[in-house]
Design a protein around this motif. Structure first.
Motif, PDB file in Angstrom:
ATOM      1  N   VAL A 102       0.902  -1.161   0.083  1.00  0.00           N
ATOM      2  CA  VAL A 102      -0.092   0.268   0.049  1.00  0.00           C
ATOM      3  C   VAL A 102       0.814   1.100  -0.101  1.00  0.00           C
ATOM      4  CG1 VAL A 102      -1.942  -1.258   1.086  1.00  0.00           C
ATOM      5  CG2 VAL A 102      -0.098  -0.199   2.658  1.00  0.00           C
ATOM      6  N   PRO A 103       0.418   2.400  -0.488  1.00  0.00           N
ATOM      7  CA  PRO A 103       1.173   3.502  -0.471  1.00  0.00           C
ATOM      8  C   PRO A 103       1.446   4.010   1.095  1.00  0.00           C
ATOM      9  CG  PRO A 103      -0.822   3.743  -1.954  1.00  0.00           C
ATOM     10  CD  PRO A 103      -0.905   2.646  -1.180  1.00  0.00           C
ATOM     11  N   GLY A 104       2.622   4.776   1.234  1.00  0.00           N
ATOM     12  CA  GLY A 104       3.149   4.937   2.523  1.00  0.00           C
ATOM     13  C   GLY A 104       4.557   4.059   2.788  1.00  0.00           C
ATOM     14  N   LEU A 105       4.464   2.735   2.359  1.00  0.00           N
ATOM     15  CA  LEU A 105       5.491   1.815   2.760  1.00  0.00           C
ATOM     16  C   LEU A 105       6.767   2.235   2.108  1.00  0.00           C
ATOM     17  CD1 LEU A 105       3.897  -1.745   2.177  1.00  0.00           C
ATOM     18  CD2 LEU A 105       4.841  -0.794   4.459  1.00  0.00           C
ATOM     19  N   THR A 106       7.772   2.046   2.797  1.00  0.00           N
ATOM     20  CA  THR A 106       9.134   2.265   2.169  1.00  0.00           C
ATOM     21  C   THR A 106       9.317   1.243   0.932  1.00  0.00           C
ATOM     22  OG1 THR A 106      10.360   0.722   3.846  1.00  0.00           O
ATOM     23  CG2 THR A 106      10.090   3.303   4.261  1.00  0.00           C
ATOM     24  N   LEU A 107      10.151   1.731   0.318  1.00  0.00           N
ATOM     25  CA  LEU A 107      10.551   0.835  -0.956  1.00  0.00           C
ATOM     26  C   LEU A 107      11.179  -0.464  -0.393  1.00  0.00           C
ATOM     27  CD1 LEU A 107      10.585   0.131  -4.106  1.00  0.00           C
ATOM     28  CD2 LEU A 107      12.720   1.374  -4.037  1.00  0.00           C
ATOM     29  N   ALA A 108      11.946  -0.412   0.513  1.00  0.00           N
ATOM     30  CA  ALA A 108      12.849  -1.641   1.067  1.00  0.00           C
ATOM     31  C   ALA A 108      11.901  -2.639   1.766  1.00  0.00           C
ATOM     32  CB  ALA A 108      13.843  -1.302   2.219  1.00  0.00           C
ATOM     33  N   ASP A 109      10.750  -2.056   2.450  1.00  0.00           N
ATOM     34  CA  ASP A 109       9.734  -2.823   2.919  1.00  0.00           C
ATOM     35  C   ASP A 109       8.752  -3.650   1.978  1.00  0.00           C
ATOM     36  OD1 ASP A 109      10.575  -2.437   5.621  1.00  0.00           O
ATOM     37  OD2 ASP A 109       9.271  -0.910   6.014  1.00  0.00           O
TER      38      ASP A 109
END
Length: 527
Positions: free
Chosen positions: A71-78
């Motif tokens: 979902v939007p808001g996550l870091t790219l790494a996560d």
């Protein structure tokens, strides 16, 4: 008249826009995209990222990613930890705003009162116009089908206020049979308050709009601010605020009517020249230049003569447009017959683009680009729009899709081809085979470079090679085929020089873990 509003919410606007751009140019937003949005499991999920502070965070995702919990808001790494095959692109808010404006313009065909609501919604006032399409439900179905044809995911809702229609489109689990009950069941996030105020409402035990409506307005305003009460009243229909519709520019249409029909060629030419001068003034005031000019000659007996030209670049030069119309008239199979004369002459400019002032050269000469544009316009007018094509770069790493032929009059500005690094040989050959030609290759190791190859019944010994340059398949075009143009397999390209000094461009279509015996193809020849 009771106001009724129809809200269109595009939950996947950035990713839908990206797929439209990949499948078609989308210039007029009238043709469906070539590639439909992929279903879950058929392609990697797609996300758009933006930099927040020192980290890359997801700003938008597609339906496939949403179903996987990305979902939007996550870091790219996560997000990559949850799904390593996540496809990522940079967020382009300006392109999304431009698409939203174009969608709002398109909705003006159903209602004159339309406004875009950035970043992902459009609201139109349907009162007074829905009966032209069979009622509210029929209009909503027509709009939904139109957006689906464009490849856009869209949720619609109708209500008495624009805020209520938007809230139902964004937060309601499904179509509302009872609008009042559906609005009261919406979460407090539908109020559109800042995150701190929304969290405070939830901590106070107010989960839905109905919970908020059951509290006295004075206590809500004292604890959560007057904005919460105003938003609640507008959502529940207790306070009305009309939308601010987009202004519709006056059409660029210029007409001359005559008390007596005119038939003399000089009189018609003089009138047409006056219309072009008037059009040039109107275009200059708007900062525009015409790309498409349409001339209609209405004869006294009711017959009409229609002529149309297109230019490769926006212009408001009457002399240039007049010369192009002369070229167009010269190509007619039947010459224009004024009969007993023309009652009126109409000049329309259905397509115009921004045109800024240009500094002329000191010696008074026209620039090479202007001379080329005028030549293209003359040839396109004489031969037809499809009679003169131009190769332009195309955003694709697949070699045979790295360019496309388009009508030369549609290329408004010269595009630069990617140049090789200084002092380096070209990475791509001048000549490409379409389709690539099969060759027989002998390699020292199965996944190594060619040692010798047979092409067109001749055996070539490899003296030098460079590679491999690995090009992955376009996952959104995969169809499961194994031919060079069907996608699905990885390519390893080699630049080869044989014992006679001739240079070739070969590739192995597929890795050994993708296909047991991948084939080799000759794709091009270097100079």
């Amino acid at each position: 008249m009771r106001r009724r509003y129809l809200a269109l919410w595009f939950p996947f606007l950035p990713t839908d826009r990206w797929r439209i751009e990949q499948g078609a140019s989308g210039e007029d937003l009238v043709a469906p995209p070539c590639a439909a949005p992929p279903e879950t499991g058929s392609s990697p999920p797609l996300a758009f990222v933006t930099r927040v502070g020192g980290a890359l965070r997801l700003a938008a995702v597609d339906r496939t990613a949403q179903r996987l919990g990305i979902v939007p808001g996550l870091t790219l790494a996560d997000a990559r930890a949850r799904h390593p095959d996540l496809a990522v692109a940079d967020m382009d808010p300006e392109a999304d705003r431009h698409l939203l404006q174009r969608l709002a313009r398109r909705c003006q065909g159903w209602s004159p009162l339309v406004t875009p609501v950035p970043p992902d919604a459009v609201v139109l006032d349907s009162a007074g116009s829905d009966h032209l399409f069979g009622g509210e439900a029929a209009l909503a179905g027509l709009v939904e089908d139109s957006m689906a044809e464009l490849g856009l995911t869209c949720r619609l809702a109708r209500a008495d206020t624009p805020e209520a229609a938007l809230a139902l489109a964004r937060h309601a689990p499904g179509p509302a049979t009872d609008e009042g009950a559906a609005l009261r069941a919406l979460p407090v996030a539908a109020l559109g308050l800042d995150p701190e105020a929304t969290l405070a409402l939830r901590r106070a035990g107010l989960k839905t709009l109905g919970d908020c409506a059951a509290r006295p307005a004075a206590s809500l305003a004292a604890r959560f601010g007057a904005g919460a009460v105003t938003a609640l009243r507008r959502l529940l229909g207790d306070e009305a605020r009309p939308i601010a519709p987009m202004a519709q520019p006056a059409p660029l249409r210029f007409e001359r009517r005559f008390a007596e029909p005119i038939a003399h060629e000089r009189a018609v030419a003089a009138c047409f020249h006056d219309l072009l001068q008037e059009a040039a003034g109107a275009l200059e005031r708007r900062g525009l230049g015409g790309r498409r000019f349409r001339l209609v000659l209405l004869r006294s007996d009711g017959a009409r003569h229609r002529l149309q030209i297109e230019t490769g670049a926006p212009t408001r030069d009457p002399a240039l447009v007049l010369r192009l119309f002369d070229e167009r008239i010269g190509t007619l199979a039947d010459p224009l017959d004024p009969g007993f004369g023309y009652d009126s002459i109409v000049l329309g400019i259905p397509l115009a683009e921004p045109l800024a002032a240009v500094q002329p050269a000191l010696d008074g000469r026209e620039s090479a680009a202007a001379v080329l544009a005028e030549l293209i316009d003359r040839l396109s007018t004489r031969l037809g729009p499809g009679g003169l094509l131009r190769l332009v770069p195309h955003d694709s790493h697949i070699p045979e899709r790295g360019q496309q032929a388009v009508p030369a009059s549609q290329v408004s500005a010269p595009l630069r081809w990617p140049a090789p690094p200084p002092g380096e040989p070209p990475l791509r050959p001048i000549v490409l085979f379409d389709p690539p030609q099969p060759v027989e290759v002998i390699a020292e190791v199965p996944d190594g470079p060619p040692h010798r190859f047979r092409w067109r019944r001749q055996l070539h010994e490899v003296r030098l090679y460079e590679g491999p340059e690995r090009i992955a398949a376009e996952w959104w075009r995969r169809r499961g085929g194994e031919g060079p143009g069907q996608g699905g397999l990885t390519r390893d390209y080699y630049r080869i020089e044989d014992a006679h000094g001739h240079r070739y461009w070969l590739f192995r279509h597929g890795l050994y873990d993708e296909k047991p015996a991948p084939r080799w193809y000759m794709h091009g020849l270097f100079a």
